[in-house]
Design a protein around this motif. Structure first.
Motif, PDB file in Angstrom:
ATOM      1  N   LEU A  75     -15.939 -41.085  12.403  1.00 35.94           N
ATOM      2  CA  LEU A  75     -14.709 -40.498  13.060  1.00 35.94           C
ATOM      3  C   LEU A  75     -15.356 -40.173  14.957  1.00 35.94           C
ATOM      4  N   VAL A  86      -6.916 -41.153  15.961  1.00 32.97           N
ATOM      5  CA  VAL A  86      -7.577 -40.214  15.322  1.00 32.97           C
ATOM      6  C   VAL A  86      -5.950 -39.143  14.965  1.00 32.97           C
ATOM      7  N   VAL A  94      -9.598 -40.513  10.349  1.00 32.38           N
ATOM      8  CA  VAL A  94      -9.086 -41.631  11.598  1.00 32.38           C
ATOM      9  C   VAL A  94      -7.728 -42.239  11.298  1.00 32.38           C
TER      10      VAL A  94
END
Length: 173
Positions: A75, A86, A94
């Motif tokens: 992430l 995101v 994600v």
């Protein structure tokens, strides 16, 4: 015996038979896998006692693929290099479509790295590894007439030498 009782008996008998066969199949499959692994053999023909080929048993090796092993590191990397992929909610993650595409790209490349399409710079993606995602196994592919030949051999008693399961008292239905 009425029709429903007849169906109930038939279903109970078939379930008992299926469970018995499945237990034996699991055991034989495990033994076959061990034999393939220890013998270093990729495939073997299944033949009736008279030599007619009825199937091919082939070892299948797992293909490595990219998997996220550290979601936080993954992430963080995506936040830096592709923040539009995101999404933030109560939980930050994600976008699944992006993760799938990125993992597929890394799987195809065989490395946990991606190349920036504009600059060509290769970046390692933290939290991702290339690893086997399933265990080594094998497949059974009957020949064109293999099933019919096995059925004929079963009926004629030509398979009597095999340790095929029998239904015995005490087995669960």
């Amino acid at each position: 015996m009425n029709d429903m009782q007849q169906l109930a008996l038939e279903e109970a008998a078939l379930k008992t038979l299926a469970d018995t066969v499945m237990d034996r199949l699991k055991q034989v499959k495990s033994e076959m896998q061990t034999a393939l692994n220890e013998g270093g053999v990729g495939k073997v023909d299944a033949q009736l006692p008279d030599g007619r080929k009825v199937a091919v048993i082939s070892r299948t090796d797992p293909k490595p693929s990219a998997v996220v092993t550290d979601p936080d590191a993954f992430l963080k990397w995506v936040r830096t290099y592709s923040p539009q992929n995101v999404t933030s909610r109560l939980v930050t993650e994600v976008r699944p479509a992006y993760a799938t595409a990125l993992l597929a790209e890394m799987t195809a490349a065989g490395t946990a790295e991606v190349s920036d399409r504009e600059t060509g710079v290769v970046e390692a993606v933290p939290g991702v590894e290339i690893r086997a995602t399933r265990s080594v196994t094998h497949s059974v592919r009957p020949t064109k007439d293999g099933r019919d030949l096995i059925a004929e051999a079963w009926r004629s008693g030509a398979l009597a030498h095999l340790a095929l399961p029998q239904i015995t008292a005490g087995q669960e239905a």
